[in-house]
Design a protein around this motif. Structure first.
Motif, PDB file in Angstrom:
ATOM      1  N   GLN A  50      -3.726  -3.030   9.223  1.00 53.49           N
ATOM      2  CA  GLN A  50      -2.920  -1.941   8.052  1.00 53.49           C
ATOM      3  C   GLN A  50      -2.186  -2.284   9.000  1.00 53.49           C
ATOM      4  N   LYS A  68       2.327  -1.974   6.221  1.00 57.73           N
ATOM      5  CA  LYS A  68       1.594  -0.408   5.069  1.00 57.73           C
ATOM      6  C   LYS A  68       2.444   0.483   5.553  1.00 57.73           C
ATOM      7  N   LEU A 113      -6.162  -1.271  14.454  1.00 49.10           N
ATOM      8  CA  LEU A 113      -5.044  -0.955  13.088  1.00 49.10           C
ATOM      9  C   LEU A 113      -4.920  -2.178  12.888  1.00 49.10           C
ATOM     10  N   VAL A 147       0.608   3.795   4.645  1.00 52.37           N
ATOM     11  CA  VAL A 147      -0.860   4.449   4.402  1.00 52.37           C
ATOM     12  C   VAL A 147      -0.697   6.046   4.446  1.00 52.37           C
ATOM     13  N   ASP A 189       0.571  -0.861   0.031  1.00 52.93           N
ATOM     14  CA  ASP A 189      -0.057  -0.016  -0.295  1.00 52.93           C
ATOM     15  C   ASP A 189       1.032   1.144  -0.112  1.00 52.93           C
TER      16      ASP A 189
END
Length: 405
Positions: A96, A99, A93, A101, A30
């Motif tokens: 995520q 990654k 989180l 972001v 990402d």
């Protein structure tokens, strides 16, 4: 072989293993971020917070201000599979993690490892030593690419040597959100900080009381807690009905007995408890409403439109600097609320009304005095976060940043 060589061999062997494990967790799928022009400064913040967390601390607001100035990255530390057993606020989180972001103008990265350093002897120092190698390609790339790197009190100082190795020209700031002994930081962290303090470009203190904990004097800057002044317009409409409303926000050293005593003594006051991380006490009166964790913006109307603000700390063994650094007390003061808190925290602040913990008569007197002050409460100017950030980056431009003036 001598003992130091045995340790060195062990560290090198474990370092290789840790590097393999940590690198295996990195996923940059990402990694799509919008960058500001190269002419602008690039900022990196290292913290055990995460910029995307609903509960906000000072570093969140500083990051938002830095994002207006240039590329800003927020690298979140000390998170692993062990965090689920600690009720880490970043668990939401987890999907995520590892990654890059892009969130509200800031590049975010939650570094999740197989394990993170914990307080367990005799391996504690070794774990922190290995963690300080920074076996993460994103961390290393961001360090190399930064002009200014901000370390928050906690685990972040152990990366100072890595920063100086990868990017010796970077300006390094340390924001002392807390004293290391107050947050029970590992001995390895405290010793590291004592060693590097004199070499940090600026050590930012939100309270002058923190200076006595810092083994350096030439690089200190006093920059108090701030607040976003625009919250005054955002904090509408009132969530309350008619009557007197008292609000408590946050979970630090939360004392439920305060509300047991106060709700019984003042049945006409409606007490609102937000984000205490504790279930409703069975002795609370019907005039107590308990709310769960609430996003920062959602708490603002509850504060602005309350009659009283409460900081119900459960201990007198609190650091003096908390008087100046408590975000909720800063919010209460900004919105003009009289604050009810233990005597030690009330100190000589004219807008605070102190009580003895666990003493119903003392609590009742503090609330009565706050509801009927002898004189109008004075209004103190609270810096906004842009002013805080300006002082952090260039303290010598401001006369009010002197610690020993």
């Amino acid at each position: 072989m001598s003992a130091p060589n045995v340790l060195s061999t062990t560290q090198n062997s474990l370092a290789t293993e840790f590097a393999a494990n940590y690198s295996a967790t990195v996923d940059q799928s990402d990694a799509t971020a919008t960058h500001t022009p190269a002419s602008k400064q690039k900022y990196l913040l290292l913290s055990a917070h995460d910029f995307r967390s609903p509960r906000k601390a000072g570093m969140h607001f500083v990051a938002s201000e830095l994002a207006k100035l240039g590329t800003t990255r927020f690298f979140s530390l000390r998170y692993s599979f062990l965090s689920r057993y600690k009720h880490d606020p970043r668990l939401s989180l987890d999907d995520q993690a590892n990654k890059i972001v892009f969130y509200q103008g800031v590049e975010c990265y939650l570094w999740k490892t197989l394990i993170h350093p914990i307080r367990i002897r005799p391996f504690e120092s070794l774990m922190y030593h290995l963690y300080g190698y920074g076996f993460n390609s994103v961390l290393r790339d961001w360090i190399r690419d930064s002009d200014v790197i901000i370390l928050e009190s906690g685990v972040a100082p152990i990366f100072f040597d890595l920063i100086k190795k990868l990017n010796p020209k970077a300006k390094v700031l340390y924001r002392a959100s807390d004293a290391l002994d107050t947050i029970d930081a590992a001995t390895y962290i405290s010793k590291t900080f004592d060693r590097i303090a004199k070499d940090i470009d600026t050590i930012v203190l939100p309270s002058k009381a923190l200076a006595e904990k810092i083994p350096s004097t030439h690089n200190l800057a006093f920059v108090p807690q701030g607040i976003d002044h625009s919250v005054n317009e955002k904090a509408n409409p009132s969530p309350y009905g008619e009557g007197i409303h008292a609000v408590s926000v946050g979970s630090m050293l939360f004392d439920p007995d305060f509300f047991v005593l106060a709700s019984r003594r003042f049945p006409h006051i409606h007490f609102h408890i937000i984000g205490s991380c504790q279930p409703r006490h069975h002795e609370y009166g019907d005039n107590v409403t308990v709310y769960g964790e609430m996003p920062f913006d959602k708490t603002l109307p509850y504060i602005k439109h309350a009659t009283l603000g409460i900081a119900p700390y459960s201990s007198v063994n609190l650091p003096a600097y908390l008087r100046d650094t408590s975000l909720k007390l800063t919010q209460y003061e900004f919105f003009g609320l009289p604050a009810i808190c233990p005597h030690f925290i009330a100190a000589d602040y004219p807008t605070r009304f102190g009580y003895d913990i666990g003493n119903e008569e003392s609590i009742a007197l503090a609330i009565s005095r706050a509801l009927n002050p002898q004189a109008p409460l004075p209004k103190r100017t609270v810096l906004d976060w842009s002013q805080v950030t300006e002082r952090m980056l260039a303290p010598k431009k401001f006369s009010d940043t002197e610690v020993f003036a």
